[in-house]
Design an enzyme around this catalytic site. Structure first.
Site, PDB file in Angstrom:
ATOM      1  N   LYS A  77      37.597  46.303  35.384  1.00 13.59           N
ATOM      2  CA  LYS A  77      36.220  46.790  35.393  1.00 13.59           C
ATOM      3  C   LYS A  77      35.774  46.847  36.856  1.00 13.59           C
ATOM      4  CE  LYS A  77      34.493  44.689  31.099  1.00 13.59           C
ATOM      5  NZ  LYS A  77      33.448  43.797  30.569  1.00 13.59           N
TER       6      LYS A  77
ATOM      7  N   GLU B 202      26.858  46.670  27.929  1.00 15.30           N
ATOM      8  CA  GLU B 202      28.201  47.239  28.044  1.00 15.30           C
ATOM      9  C   GLU B 202      28.541  48.077  26.811  1.00 15.30           C
ATOM     10  OE1 GLU B 202      30.930  44.237  30.565  1.00 15.30           O
ATOM     11  OE2 GLU B 202      30.084  43.340  28.740  1.00 15.30           O
TER      12      GLU B 202
END
Length: 132
Positions: free
Chosen positions: A107, A29
């Site tokens: 997300k 990420e």
């Protein structure tokens, strides 16, 4: 806290803001980044702005958008909780006429074992309740 518990019912609404950032606890990420979705509500008294039709009596949507963009595209945070907290606190500090802020950060592109729209957090920060 529901909207009806806030001192002012008027609010600015920013929906579906999309940013690319590097927030998260996993190395991929932080290295590859991902898309984030942001919604913001900012409560303030809009009566004078409505009566005068003058931008000086409100807060510009674009000013709030810039805060979100700067944080979402800025330095990496591990937690969405931190990202949302930074957005809410920065907004309250910069604009004293705003009485409360709700920030939702999601997300949408997670690899899970099933379909999702997004996973995320939603926080509410208010000047008059000293919420933590």
């Amino acid at each position: 806290m529901d909207d009806c518990n806030l001192k002012y019912q008027d609010k600015l609404i920013l929906r579906g803001l999309q940013f690319y950032g590097f927030h998260g606890v996993h190395p991929e990420e932080k290295e590859q980044g991902q898309k984030f979705l942001v919604d913001i509500d900012a409560w303030l008294d809009l009566r004078i702005a409505g009566e005068t039709d003058d931008i000086i009596n409100t807060v510009s949507y674009t000013d709030i958008y810039r805060i979100a963009k700067e944080i979402m595209e800025g330095p990496s945070q591990n937690l969405l909780e931190s990202v949302a907290h930074l957005m809410a606190n920065t907004t309250l500090l910069k604009y004293p006429q705003i009485h409360a802020v709700r920030v939702k950060v999601g997300k949408p592109d997670l690899l899970l074992h099933g379909p999702i729209d997004y996973l995320g957090v939603e926080i509410l920060r208010s000047r008059f309740n000293n919420e933590k």
